[in-house]
Design an enzyme around this catalytic site. Structure first.
Site, PDB file in Angstrom:
ATOM      1  N   ASP A 235       0.726  -1.260   0.065  1.00  0.00           N
ATOM      2  CA  ASP A 235       0.022  -0.020   0.042  1.00  0.00           C
ATOM      3  C   ASP A 235       0.984   1.286   0.199  1.00  0.00           C
ATOM      4  O   ASP A 235       2.203   1.235   0.026  1.00  0.00           O
ATOM      5  CB  ASP A 235      -0.962   0.002   1.177  1.00  0.00           C
ATOM      6  CG  ASP A 235      -2.201   0.686   1.217  1.00  0.00           C
ATOM      7  OD1 ASP A 235      -2.386   1.238  -0.117  1.00  0.00           O
ATOM      8  OD2 ASP A 235      -3.057   0.818   1.986  1.00  0.00           O
ATOM      9  N   HIS A 236       0.236   2.204   0.198  1.00  0.00           N
ATOM     10  CA  HIS A 236       1.003   3.860  -0.092  1.00  0.00           C
ATOM     11  C   HIS A 236       2.387   3.713   0.367  1.00  0.00           C
ATOM     12  O   HIS A 236       2.727   3.461   1.514  1.00  0.00           O
ATOM     13  CB  HIS A 236       0.089   4.800   0.916  1.00  0.00           C
ATOM     14  CG  HIS A 236      -1.206   4.946   0.516  1.00  0.00           C
ATOM     15  ND1 HIS A 236      -1.403   6.123  -0.182  1.00  0.00           N
ATOM     16  CD2 HIS A 236      -2.395   4.477   1.084  1.00  0.00           C
ATOM     17  CE1 HIS A 236      -2.821   5.928  -0.339  1.00  0.00           C
ATOM     18  NE2 HIS A 236      -3.391   4.936   0.306  1.00  0.00           N
TER      19      HIS A 236
ATOM     20  N   ASP B 208       2.969   6.402  -3.717  1.00  0.00           N
ATOM     21  CA  ASP B 208       2.103   7.749  -3.428  1.00  0.00           C
ATOM     22  C   ASP B 208       2.936   8.917  -3.344  1.00  0.00           C
ATOM     23  O   ASP B 208       3.277   9.178  -2.346  1.00  0.00           O
ATOM     24  CB  ASP B 208       1.156   7.156  -2.271  1.00  0.00           C
ATOM     25  CG  ASP B 208       0.219   8.497  -2.190  1.00  0.00           C
ATOM     26  OD1 ASP B 208       0.067   9.429  -2.926  1.00  0.00           O
ATOM     27  OD2 ASP B 208      -0.648   8.282  -1.097  1.00  0.00           O
TER      28      ASP B 208
ATOM     29  N   GLU C 214      -0.564   7.098  -7.406  1.00  0.00           N
ATOM     30  CA  GLU C 214      -1.849   8.069  -7.063  1.00  0.00           C
ATOM     31  C   GLU C 214      -1.818   9.284  -7.680  1.00  0.00           C
ATOM     32  O   GLU C 214      -0.933  10.051  -7.582  1.00  0.00           O
ATOM     33  CB  GLU C 214      -1.861   7.990  -5.431  1.00  0.00           C
ATOM     34  CG  GLU C 214      -2.922   8.854  -5.000  1.00  0.00           C
ATOM     35  CD  GLU C 214      -3.674   8.545  -3.682  1.00  0.00           C
ATOM     36  OE1 GLU C 214      -3.293   7.414  -3.243  1.00  0.00           O
ATOM     37  OE2 GLU C 214      -4.073   9.448  -2.844  1.00  0.00           O
TER      38      GLU C 214
ATOM     39  N   GLU D  34      -5.078   7.464   7.575  1.00  0.00           N
ATOM     40  CA  GLU D  34      -4.400   6.074   7.304  1.00  0.00           C
ATOM     41  C   GLU D  34      -3.255   6.238   7.721  1.00  0.00           C
ATOM     42  O   GLU D  34      -2.164   6.702   7.052  1.00  0.00           O
ATOM     43  CB  GLU D  34      -5.056   5.562   6.259  1.00  0.00           C
ATOM     44  CG  GLU D  34      -4.620   3.884   6.117  1.00  0.00           C
ATOM     45  CD  GLU D  34      -5.283   3.467   4.918  1.00  0.00           C
ATOM     46  OE1 GLU D  34      -6.042   2.463   4.886  1.00  0.00           O
ATOM     47  OE2 GLU D  34      -4.616   3.865   3.862  1.00  0.00           O
TER      48      GLU D  34
ATOM     49  N   HIS E 249      -9.908   8.150   3.590  1.00  0.00           N
ATOM     50  CA  HIS E 249      -9.567   6.929   4.435  1.00  0.00           C
ATOM     51  C   HIS E 249     -10.460   7.100   5.700  1.00  0.00           C
ATOM     52  O   HIS E 249     -10.516   7.999   6.382  1.00  0.00           O
ATOM     53  CB  HIS E 249      -7.852   6.943   4.740  1.00  0.00           C
ATOM     54  CG  HIS E 249      -7.197   6.593   3.634  1.00  0.00           C
ATOM     55  ND1 HIS E 249      -6.087   7.358   3.213  1.00  0.00           N
ATOM     56  CD2 HIS E 249      -7.344   5.438   2.541  1.00  0.00           C
ATOM     57  CE1 HIS E 249      -5.606   6.783   2.150  1.00  0.00           C
ATOM     58  NE2 HIS E 249      -6.116   5.856   1.787  1.00  0.00           N
ATOM     59  N   GLY E 250     -10.699   5.992   6.315  1.00  0.00           N
ATOM     60  CA  GLY E 250     -11.507   5.942   7.362  1.00  0.00           C
ATOM     61  C   GLY E 250     -12.769   5.953   7.476  1.00  0.00           C
ATOM     62  O   GLY E 250     -13.344   6.349   6.217  1.00  0.00           O
TER      63      GLY E 250
ATOM     64  N   HIS F  60      -9.547   3.930  -3.405  1.00  0.00           N
ATOM     65  CA  HIS F  60      -9.172   3.997  -1.928  1.00  0.00           C
ATOM     66  C   HIS F  60      -9.994   4.571  -1.199  1.00  0.00           C
ATOM     67  O   HIS F  60     -11.063   5.142  -1.596  1.00  0.00           O
ATOM     68  CB  HIS F  60      -7.651   5.039  -1.812  1.00  0.00           C
ATOM     69  CG  HIS F  60      -6.530   4.393  -2.321  1.00  0.00           C
ATOM     70  ND1 HIS F  60      -5.625   4.132  -1.526  1.00  0.00           N
ATOM     71  CD2 HIS F  60      -6.129   3.792  -3.642  1.00  0.00           C
ATOM     72  CE1 HIS F  60      -4.541   3.520  -2.200  1.00  0.00           C
ATOM     73  NE2 HIS F  60      -4.763   3.280  -3.292  1.00  0.00           N
ATOM     74  N   GLY F  61      -9.978   4.362   0.338  1.00  0.00           N
ATOM     75  CA  GLY F  61     -10.883   4.948   1.030  1.00  0.00           C
ATOM     76  C   GLY F  61     -12.568   4.399   0.910  1.00  0.00           C
ATOM     77  O   GLY F  61     -13.327   4.920   0.950  1.00  0.00           O
TER      78      GLY F  61
ATOM     79  N   ASN G  45      -9.545  -0.656  -1.954  1.00  0.00           N
ATOM     80  CA  ASN G  45      -8.864  -1.036  -0.828  1.00  0.00           C
ATOM     81  C   ASN G  45      -9.880  -0.834   0.395  1.00  0.00           C
ATOM     82  O   ASN G  45     -10.801  -0.370   0.595  1.00  0.00           O
ATOM     83  CB  ASN G  45      -7.897   0.099  -0.495  1.00  0.00           C
ATOM     84  CG  ASN G  45      -6.920  -0.002  -1.332  1.00  0.00           C
ATOM     85  OD1 ASN G  45      -6.732  -0.758  -2.494  1.00  0.00           O
ATOM     86  ND2 ASN G  45      -5.705   0.950  -1.087  1.00  0.00           N
TER      87      ASN G  45
ATOM     88  N   ASP H  34      -9.829  -1.583   4.551  1.00  0.00           N
ATOM     89  CA  ASP H  34      -8.880  -1.499   5.853  1.00  0.00           C
ATOM     90  C   ASP H  34      -9.642  -1.411   7.067  1.00  0.00           C
ATOM     91  O   ASP H  34     -10.069  -2.224   7.844  1.00  0.00           O
ATOM     92  CB  ASP H  34      -7.576  -0.471   5.805  1.00  0.00           C
ATOM     93  CG  ASP H  34      -6.642  -0.775   6.843  1.00  0.00           C
ATOM     94  OD1 ASP H  34      -6.714  -1.526   7.674  1.00  0.00           O
ATOM     95  OD2 ASP H  34      -5.734   0.320   7.063  1.00  0.00           O
TER      96      ASP H  34
HETATM   97 ZN   LIG Z   1      -5.351   4.347   0.361  1.00  0.00          ZN
END
Ligand SMILES: [Zn+2]
Length: 356
Positions: free
Chosen positions: A105-106, A140, A170, A178, A222-223, A261-262, A283, A285
């Site tokens: 990842d990133h 990224d 990205e 994140e 993210h989140g 993402h996110g 993604n 998480d």
């Molecule tokens: Zn991400």
């Protein structure tokens, strides 16, 4: 017979899986893992649902895999953790009957030495086994001017394409927080990638190799936040596909493999819309962290009378509690609810029984 060979995919197979996803309108969950427990739960789910999966390690996930007690001077712990985690996946994926794209990842500019360490291991693997350790990596540099971002990514793509690896880049910034990177206060225009930026990246990268994917920002964060705080505009992906298709007269009307993402907290409609515009990877998480925690939390609260001491519970003062406090028991409870949440993710992404 399965459509995609079981085990860790590399080279052309990665692009074939992405192409199949685009044609059949599904996407692969890209799951952030941190331990053998989460890796095994992902392999088990992917095999049960008979569909390809992406297992990814973040920089912090690699450090946790090697152990937080191992010092990370010169990125040692994150490189060793990344190698160790990847070897665990290679060792087991085929036996589970799972087809896995193994990814990191990133990676920001300051962490490039971490990636360099993993790439050098993939080069060794390629010489020994004719395949790399990882299927792909992400770089990224979206917080830098696009010229600097793409220049570095082109250099890495040259190295990766020689050993059958794919690169994710990205453009535009994923909001939220994140893995220790906080983008919660970013200017809102940076959260939306422009079609011209996608075209510029495509033009430069395609000169080197077609083995790349683009994480474009379309308001994703993210989140997980309260509904209404996130304004997703997946149309940005469609506009970029059209722009690149027309500008370069590509054969494919959707030339770009997009990454979402996110994705945690997004509605199924938003996810399906992004997929229809060529998002082939999402993604996940945060929602799976929650998934794992639910099982362990429920276990601890329902068994609290059996976890107060090693001996003695409501059944009697002399009864041992070993079978209740063995960490394998409560870790498995976490794996089970993690698997349930991941199964929903596969379903939302329209990715069930795709490996027939
Ligand atoms: Zn991400």
């Amino acid at each position: 017979m399965s459509k995609f060979k079981h085990g860790v995919a590399s080279g052309k197979l990665v692009q074939e899986i992405f192409e199949d996803a685009k044609i059949n309108k599904y996407a692969l969950p890209a799951v952030n893992v941190t331990s053998s427990s989460t890796v095994n739960a992902v392999l088990e789910t992917a095999a049960e649902l008979n569909s390809p999966i992406i297992i990814q390690f973040s920089n912090g996930g690699c450090h946790f895999f090697s152990g937080k007690g191992l010092n990370n001077n010169n990125h040692k712990a994150t490189i060793l953790g990344g190698i160790s985690g990847a070897m665990h996946v290679h060792q087991l994926a085929e036996s589970y009957g799972a087809t896995v794209i193994l990814h990191t990842d990133h990676c920001s500019r300051k962490n490039l030495p971490w990636l360099d360490g993993l790439i050098s291991e993939s080069q060794k693997w390629f010489n020994l086994h004719a395949k790399p350790l990882y299927s792909s990596h992400m770089i990224d540099l979206s917080d830098e001017p696009i010229e600097d971002n793409i220049k570095t990514c082109v250099e890495y793509l040259k190295v990766l394409s020689k050993i059958d690896m794919t690169l994710e880049i990205e453009l535009g910034i994923t909001g939220g927080e994140e893995d220790g990177v906080d983008n919660t206060d970013i200017e809102s225009n940076k959260l939306y990638t422009q079609p011209q930026e996608v075209a510029y990246a495509y033009e430069e990268l395609i000169k080197v190799s077609n083995k790349f994917t683009i994480a474009a920002a379309f308001g994703n964060v993210h989140g997980v936040y309260k509904p209404g705080n996130v304004k997703l505009t997946p149309k940005i992906l469609l506009n970029s596909q059209k722009f690149v298709h027309e500008k370069f007269s590509t054969k494919n009307s959707m030339p770009i493999d997009f990454v979402f993402h996110g994705g945690s907290g997004s509605s199924v409609d938003e996810i399906r819309e992004a997929i229809s515009y060529g998002a082939i990877k999402m993604n996940i998480d945060t929602d799976l962290q929650w998934g794992f925690t639910i099982g362990t939390r429920n276990y601890f609260s329902s068994k609290q009378d059996y976890l107060k001491s090693q001996i003695g519970n409501p059944q009697g003062d002399d009864i041992p509690n070993k079978k209740y406090y063995d960490p394998r028991v409560w870790l498995r409870e976490g794996e089970i609810t993690f698997k349930e949440r991941l199964t929903k993710c596969f379903t939302d992404l329209n990715n069930v029984n795709r490996n027939r």
